[in-house]
Design a protein around this motif. Structure first.
Motif, short mmCIF file in Angstrom:
data_model
loop_
_atom_site.label_atom_id
_atom_site.label_comp_id
_atom_site.label_asym_id
_atom_site.label_seq_id
_atom_site.Cartn_x
_atom_site.Cartn_y
_atom_site.Cartn_z
N GLU A 70 0.75 -1.23 -0.17
CA GLU A 70 0.09 0.09 0.08
C GLU A 70 0.81 1.39 0.03
O GLU A 70 1.98 1.29 0.54
N PRO A 71 0.35 2.29 -0.64
CA PRO A 71 1.02 3.53 -0.48
C PRO A 71 1.38 4.07 0.97
O PRO A 71 0.50 3.89 1.68
N ASP A 72 2.54 4.60 1.00
CA ASP A 72 2.57 5.24 2.52
C ASP A 72 2.55 4.15 3.56
O ASP A 72 1.86 4.52 4.67
N ARG A 84 7.37 2.06 2.23
CA ARG A 84 7.28 2.45 0.71
C ARG A 84 7.33 3.70 0.59
O ARG A 84 6.33 4.57 1.02
N LEU A 85 8.12 4.34 -0.42
CA LEU A 85 8.34 5.90 -0.65
C LEU A 85 7.47 6.52 -1.96
O LEU A 85 7.25 7.63 -2.06
N GLY A 86 7.19 5.29 -2.63
CA GLY A 86 6.69 5.86 -4.08
C GLY A 86 6.25 4.64 -4.76
O GLY A 86 6.35 3.41 -4.08
N PRO A 87 5.73 4.92 -5.93
CA PRO A 87 5.03 3.59 -6.65
C PRO A 87 6.12 2.63 -6.95
O PRO A 87 5.94 1.40 -6.90
N ALA A 156 5.20 8.39 5.71
CA ALA A 156 4.77 9.35 5.07
C ALA A 156 5.96 10.45 4.93
O ALA A 156 6.61 10.92 6.06
N GLN A 157 6.09 11.12 3.64
CA GLN A 157 7.23 12.01 3.49
C GLN A 157 6.49 13.29 3.58
O GLN A 157 5.59 13.40 2.50
N TRP B 8 -0.43 9.64 -5.41
CA TRP B 8 0.40 8.64 -4.65
C TRP B 8 0.00 8.99 -3.26
O TRP B 8 -0.45 7.93 -2.41
N ARG B 12 -2.42 16.86 0.17
CA ARG B 12 -1.36 17.45 0.93
C ARG B 12 -1.16 18.80 0.58
O ARG B 12 -1.66 19.36 -0.22
N ALA B 61 8.15 17.66 -1.57
CA ALA B 61 8.35 17.04 -0.35
C ALA B 61 7.94 15.83 0.21
O ALA B 61 7.85 15.47 1.08
N CYS B 63 6.31 12.19 -2.30
CA CYS B 63 6.76 11.12 -3.09
C CYS B 63 7.93 11.47 -4.13
O CYS B 63 8.60 10.63 -4.89
N ARG B 65 6.98 12.53 -7.18
CA ARG B 65 6.62 12.09 -8.45
C ARG B 65 5.85 13.06 -8.96
O ARG B 65 5.40 14.02 -8.46
#
Ligand code: ZN
Lengths: 206, 90
Positions: A70-72, A84-87, A156-157, B8, B12, B61, B63, B65
């Protein structure tokens, strides 16, 4: 790391070592409401893989645990975590692996599936906030950090004050806590921001 | 502050994003064969509509993308739910 090379091994210093006492004092000042702790450096590898390919399964088999789908979100593996940082991007940490060896090994696995792995152990440093962590971070973070919106297993970033951070919730399991991963050069700023915000949690005389 | 929905990360704050200009500007197939004028059009000339505009945005800041979103230039409101970059591994 007790090997015959010990005399030549460089010992990493925590970028916030000089603030250790300042951070520890927060627990007393807030009457135990919130605790700020420095975490020992870990091996960290940035992993890039096509999520639709065979790569994630191969890495999972190597780690001994599934990568977060899953994302995040983050998952635990036997010696650390996978975030998980991204797709197509994961951050893997390990308290047991040697960074250079781990990068080499994971890259071998990833390359076979069209991906890659890069050692980023020096890229982030880590702070752990225990107790009223979500309330403390809410003073500088726009994310909804309430447990319902940011439960254990989420990461989360985002921005904390002016600094980019990677947050992970509930690494301890039973006790509520947040981990803050931050660039070493921004770590002092984040530490000072948290110490400053903790003043809001100091109990007021009735 | 308005929220921008990253495909994603979800909604935000706007300050986490940076703007990448008009979406769908294709790189010339044969850049060397372009005249200076054609090249200038590719590099500098962009639509400037009053109304819905398809744009590239980067979630700096978060992902990190790129994605495409449609924004109304009169109200600054985002109209579409953004679609992510099909080139996942770029
Ligand atoms: Zn994002």
């Amino acid at each position: 790391m007790a090997d015959e090379m010990a005399d030549r091994t460089l010992t990493p210093t925590h970028p916030l070592a000089d603030r250790r006492r300042l951070l520890a004092a927060v627990a007393d000042e807030t009457a135990g409401a919130v605790r700020l702790e420095l975490e020992a450096p870990v091996a960290a590898v940035d992993l890039r893989l096509d999520p639709r390919g065979t790569g994630p399964a191969a890495i999972a088999a190597d780690l001994g645990a599934e990568l977060p789908s899953e994302p995040d979100t983050w998952t635990a593996h036997p010696t650390g975590t996978a975030l998980r940082l991204g797709p197509d991007e994961w951050l893997l940490t390990s308290t047991a692996a040697r960074p250079e060896d781990w990068e080499f090994h994971l890259d071998e696995v990833a390359v076979a599936h069209g991906g890659m792995a890069v050692d980023v152990s020096a890229q982030r440093t880590s702070l752990r906030v225990r107790g009223a962590a979500r309330e403390l971070l809410s003073f500088g973070c726009a994310l909804d950090l309430r447990p319902a919106a940011f439960p254990r297993g989420r990461c989360a970033q985002t921005l904390l004050g002016q600094s980019g951070v990677l947050l992970a919730a509930g690494l301890d399991g039973d006790v509520d806590d947040l981990q803050i991963l931050v660039r070493p050069s921004f770590a002092a700023y984040v530490a000072d921001l948290l110490v400053d915000a903790a003043a809001e949690l100091v109990p007021q005389p009735a | 502050m308005q929220l921008i929905t990253c495909p994603w990360c979800g909604p935000r704050e706007e300050i986490e994003f940076s703007y990448g200009g008009q979406a769908g500007v294709a790189y010339p197939e044969h850049p060397a064969s372009l005249t200076d004028e054609q090249w200038a059009h590719f590099v500098f000339f962009r639509d400037n509509p009053k109304g819905p505009f398809a744009e590239r945005w980067s979630h700096n800041a978060g992902c990190r993308r790129w994605f495409t979103a449609v924004r109304d230039t009169r109200t600054y409101r985002f109209l579409s739910s953004p679609t992510s970059n099909p080139e996942l591994t770029s």
